[in-house]
Design an enzyme around this catalytic site. Structure first.
Site, PDB file in Angstrom:
ATOM      1  N   ARG A 111       0.627  -0.840  -0.198  1.00 26.57           N
ATOM      2  CA  ARG A 111       0.071   0.032   0.212  1.00 26.57           C
ATOM      3  C   ARG A 111       0.808   1.426  -0.436  1.00 26.57           C
ATOM      4  O   ARG A 111       2.325   1.209   0.577  1.00 26.57           O
ATOM      5  CB  ARG A 111      -1.475   0.100   1.223  1.00 26.57           C
ATOM      6  CG  ARG A 111      -1.853   1.117   1.435  1.00 26.57           C
ATOM      7  CD  ARG A 111      -2.907   0.779   0.461  1.00 26.57           C
ATOM      8  NE  ARG A 111      -4.224   1.706   0.918  1.00 26.57           N
ATOM      9  CZ  ARG A 111      -5.165   2.298  -0.928  1.00 26.57           C
ATOM     10  NH1 ARG A 111      -4.685   1.212  -1.813  1.00 26.57           N
ATOM     11  NH2 ARG A 111      -5.796   2.594  -0.316  1.00 26.57           N
ATOM     12  N   THR A 408      -7.722   0.554 -10.642  1.00 28.39           N
ATOM     13  CA  THR A 408      -7.600   0.179 -10.604  1.00 28.39           C
ATOM     14  C   THR A 408      -7.706  -1.414 -11.895  1.00 28.39           C
ATOM     15  O   THR A 408      -8.338  -1.147 -12.224  1.00 28.39           O
ATOM     16  CB  THR A 408      -8.280  -0.905  -9.171  1.00 28.39           C
ATOM     17  OG1 THR A 408      -7.962   0.316  -7.925  1.00 28.39           O
ATOM     18  CG2 THR A 408      -7.723  -1.725  -7.973  1.00 28.39           C
ATOM     19  N   GLU A 428      -5.361   4.638  -8.120  1.00 27.57           N
ATOM     20  CA  GLU A 428      -6.287   4.785  -7.119  1.00 27.57           C
ATOM     21  C   GLU A 428      -7.112   5.464  -8.340  1.00 27.57           C
ATOM     22  O   GLU A 428      -8.224   4.606  -9.065  1.00 27.57           O
ATOM     23  CB  GLU A 428      -6.275   6.042  -6.058  1.00 27.57           C
ATOM     24  CG  GLU A 428      -7.042   6.194  -5.586  1.00 27.57           C
ATOM     25  CD  GLU A 428      -8.682   6.835  -5.564  1.00 27.57           C
ATOM     26  OE1 GLU A 428      -8.753   5.041  -5.156  1.00 27.57           O
ATOM     27  OE2 GLU A 428      -9.043   7.014  -5.743  1.00 27.57           O
ATOM     28  N   GLU A 447      -3.576   8.348  -5.006  1.00 28.27           N
ATOM     29  CA  GLU A 447      -4.030   6.602  -2.706  1.00 28.27           C
ATOM     30  C   GLU A 447      -4.400   7.453  -2.402  1.00 28.27           C
ATOM     31  O   GLU A 447      -5.336   6.971  -1.012  1.00 28.27           O
ATOM     32  CB  GLU A 447      -2.514   6.153  -2.782  1.00 28.27           C
ATOM     33  CG  GLU A 447      -3.562   4.756  -2.398  1.00 28.27           C
ATOM     34  CD  GLU A 447      -4.024   3.494  -3.633  1.00 28.27           C
ATOM     35  OE1 GLU A 447      -5.371   4.141  -3.681  1.00 28.27           O
ATOM     36  OE2 GLU A 447      -3.643   3.993  -5.324  1.00 28.27           O
ATOM     37  N   ASP A 450      -8.213   7.924  -0.593  1.00 33.17           N
ATOM     38  CA  ASP A 450      -8.687   6.974   0.037  1.00 33.17           C
ATOM     39  C   ASP A 450      -8.540   7.173   1.693  1.00 33.17           C
ATOM     40  O   ASP A 450      -9.670   6.464   2.387  1.00 33.17           O
ATOM     41  CB  ASP A 450      -8.144   6.145   0.189  1.00 33.17           C
ATOM     42  CG  ASP A 450      -8.163   5.291  -1.695  1.00 33.17           C
ATOM     43  OD1 ASP A 450      -9.092   5.079  -2.256  1.00 33.17           O
ATOM     44  OD2 ASP A 450      -7.891   4.222  -1.199  1.00 33.17           O
ATOM     45  N   SER A 474     -10.296  -0.699  -0.250  1.00 32.11           N
ATOM     46  CA  SER A 474     -11.448  -2.065  -0.353  1.00 32.11           C
ATOM     47  C   SER A 474     -10.598  -3.949  -1.209  1.00 32.11           C
ATOM     48  O   SER A 474     -11.290  -4.263  -1.798  1.00 32.11           O
ATOM     49  CB  SER A 474     -12.243  -1.614  -1.088  1.00 32.11           C
ATOM     50  OG  SER A 474     -12.749  -0.347  -0.279  1.00 32.11           O
ATOM     51  N   GLY A 494     -12.667  -1.223  -8.611  1.00 36.52           N
ATOM     52  CA  GLY A 494     -14.247  -0.889  -8.287  1.00 36.52           C
ATOM     53  C   GLY A 494     -13.619  -0.439  -6.602  1.00 36.52           C
ATOM     54  O   GLY A 494     -15.347  -0.611  -6.684  1.00 36.52           O
TER      55      GLY A 494
HETATM   56  N1  GLU Z   1      -7.681   2.983  -4.113  1.00 33.84           N
HETATM   57  C1  GLU Z   1      -9.313   2.219  -4.016  1.00 33.84           C
HETATM   58  C2  GLU Z   1      -8.650   1.171  -2.990  1.00 33.84           C
HETATM   59  O1  GLU Z   1      -7.667   1.035  -2.301  1.00 33.84           O
HETATM   60  C3  GLU Z   1      -9.380   1.223  -5.113  1.00 33.84           C
HETATM   61  C4  GLU Z   1      -9.122   2.080  -6.394  1.00 33.84           C
HETATM   62  C5  GLU Z   1     -10.744   1.456  -7.755  1.00 33.84           C
HETATM   63  O2  GLU Z   1     -10.622  -0.058  -7.357  1.00 33.84           O
HETATM   64  O3  GLU Z   1     -11.193   2.278  -7.647  1.00 33.84           O
HETATM   65  O4  GLU Z   1      -9.313   0.539  -2.893  1.00 33.84           O
END
Ligand code: GLU
EC number: 2.3.2.2
Length: 591
Positions: A111, A408, A428, A447, A450, A474, A494
């Protein structure tokens, strides 16, 4: 378990490396569109990604003796070329690995990390959160990239080839180019305003000021050179070398064109932040569902805990063969698990995440008692994961759901030795922060958006920004074992719909009797503790509306890939038939 052999012995590794090096000679001078199919069955290993070039490069690595980890890194690097708006070395991700030799599951937390100068109110100005659109295109939102360290860690731990060898296929695609498809054009178009604001981004993606056209060849020699550099000098180049200095300069003084209408805030990133980065190994999350062992990604991702809690809630409810009741429970379990995610899950280095309780059967039973024959009013309140699970408590006030992006990518690989990888990576937003590092051919992440910019949880928000903190994710790369052997591996992009996409594919496959292809293709609905369920156009709403669920439209949810180990010993690789233009599945040997 099909075989517990693992290609670690030196001689095997050397043979594989030589074979891979030999195969790296340039192929046809002019790239052609690579055929892609969303479903493949066979043996000898498999790869499923959103993109045909990435899948081909991964399969090439397997064919030449590489293992699932080698193939995953090679495919991910290729996605950095062909899917540059969703992933790349400027971003981060989570890598879940089943090791056949030991029969164990491991994870890497790659991350992105906030700079040490970040504070809980760094996204607040004059008492109000900065506008999301401004934060998205800024230096402020850039975390230390975790993807290069993830690749190196994965190869060091379990791979059989060097990073240099693993990057070769991707470098070749970057140099020779790939054939642009409609998805690439659409994703560029969605970023025109942002890319136009930065000379480096416009030079790469808007050549002669125009969008690329379908069927044209897109080359990225700068990224090929960057991959060459990382291959020769190692990923330290990006954390402590010249590339580190260039990233810091780009973040602190974004190369905004004069007269750009965008307000682009500089970031806080320093060289010391990059130098301090590590991609740690973390214990996976584990729950049992329908007799299977479901392994996922622990915090700072909420993927494993939220998928796991929802599965536990489903299992705590009495059995039903009714399809509408099954989907009703899926929506309810998901809403309850999201309430708990929002209240309790953040970077474990900063907040005490009650992970064991969130994944306990006792807590799931207490949450499941809220699920009735009709829909709960949303948002539901979080529960109390305190180890004391005696009643069916009356919920307190509900917190709200934070927001996530919609970008993603997820890839899944398996090899002939029985090793499996589920790997989700991101920058992101679609297009990250919109800023290409000048001369380097890749976009930076945003990122840190988030994080929740202000408290969403009555003073207990676990996901506020902090110095050196990792924003909650997520991403939910998931590997499922049956009797200790790999059965299913999957994941999706997503934003926070990643969690519900993984959950729904599992419910479709395990509870509704669908094949994996059907489970991935089926229309989706997502309930993340909001008033309305979001659903794709094809999702059958009426039976659930009769139970009190309300719906809002979402044109497309997720873009999953998955691999199933079938009873006959073959592998079934599955990608999306149509979402995001359709994905690409392949096996080493077709029957
Ligand atoms: N940054 C998001 C995450 O880590 C994912 C971004 C996405 O899937 O659009 O949960």
């Amino acid at each position: 378990m099909r075989s517990s052999r693992h290609p670690r012995p030196l001689v095997v590794a050397v043979v594989a490396a030589l074979a891979l090096a030999a195969g790296a000679a340039p192929a046809a001078a002019h790239p052609r569109p690579v055929d892609k199919v969303p479903v493949a069955v066979g043996t000898g290993g498999a790869v499923a990604t959103v993109d045909a070039d990435a899948t081909r490069v991964g399969i090439d690595v397997l064919r030449r003796g590489g293992n699932a980890v080698d193939a995953a890194v090679a495919a991910a690097a290729t996605l950095g070329v062909t899917e540059p708006f969703s992933s790349g070395i400027g971003g981060g991700g989570f890598f879940v690995y089943y090791d056949a030799a030991s029969g164990t599951v491991h994870t890497i937390d790659g991350r992105e990390t906030a700079p040490l100068a970040m504070r809980s109110d760094s996204f607040v100005e004059n008492g109000v959160p900065i506008p999301p659109a401004d934060a998205v295109t800024s230096g402020l939102s850039v975390g230390v990239p975790g993807t290069p360290a993830t690749w190196q860690t994965a190869l060091d731990q379990w791979g059989s080839i060097s990073l240099r060898t693993a990057l070769r296929g991707a470098t070749d695609v970057a140099r020779r180019g790939f054939v642009v498809d409609q998805t690439f054009v659409d994703q560029t178009a969605a970023n025109v305003t942002r890319f136009s604001a930065f000379r480096s981004s416009a030079d790469l993606f808007l050549r002669r000021g125009a969008l690329p056209t379908v069927g044209s060849v897109f080359r990225n020699p700068d990224l090929a050179d960057t991959y060459d550099l990382l291959g020769r000098k190692g990923v330290g180049e990006l954390y402590t070398g010249r590339l580190a200095r260039e990233i810091v300069t780009t973040v602190q003084r974004p190369p905004v064109r004069r007269h750009s209408p965008l307000v682009v805030r500089p970031g806080l990133l320093e060289r010391a932040d990059l130098a301090a980065y590590v991609a740690p190994l973390r214990e996976p999350t584990l729950v049992s569902y329908r007799g299977l062992d479901v392994y996922g990604m622990a915090p700072p991702s909420s993927g494993g805990s939220t998928v796991g809690e929802a599965l536990n809630i489903l299992e705590a409810l009495p059995a039903t063969a009714d399809r509408t009741q099954t989907l009703h429970r899926y929506l309810e379990a998901s809403a309850l698990a999201f309430a708990d995610r929002n209240r309790f899950v953040g970077d474990p280095a900063f907040v005490e995440v009650p992970l064991r309780e969130l994944l306990s059967d006792g807590f799931a039973a207490e949450r499941a008692c809220q699920v009735g024959a009709t829909a709960l009013t949303k948002p539901v309140a979080p529960g109390t994961p305190d180890g004391d699970y005696t009643g069916c408590p009356v919920p307190a006030a509900a917190g709200t759901e934070g927001s996530d992006g919609q970008s993603t990518t997820h890839l899944t690989t398996a090899d002939r030795w029985g090793n499996v990888v589920a790997y989700t990576l991101t920058i992101e937003s679609l297009g990250g922060n919109g800023i290409v590092v000048p001369g380097r051919g890749f976009l930076l992440n945003n990122e840190l958006t988030d994080f929740n910019f202000t408290d969403t949880q009555d003073g207990t928000d676990p996901n506020l920004p902090g110095p050196g903190k990792r924003p909650r994710s997520s991403m939910a790369p998931t590997i499922i074992l049956a009797d200790g052997s790999p059965f299913l591996a999957l994941g999706s992009p997503g934003g926070s719909t990643i969690i519900t996409t993984v959950l729904q594919v599992l419910v479709n496959r395990l509870d509704l009797g669908m094949t994996l292809e059907e489970a991935v293709a089926a229309p989706r609905a997502t309930q993340r503790n909001t008033a309305a369920v979001q659903a794709e156009p094809g999702f059958d709403r009426a039976p659930l509306q009769a139970l009190g669920h309300t719906f809002a439209d979402n044109p497309e949810i997720g873009a999953a890939t998955a691999i199933e180990h079938r009873d006959d010993g073959s592998l079934l690789a599955v990608a999306e038939p149509t979402r995001r233009g359709g994905g690409s599945a392949a096996v080493v040997h077709r029957p």
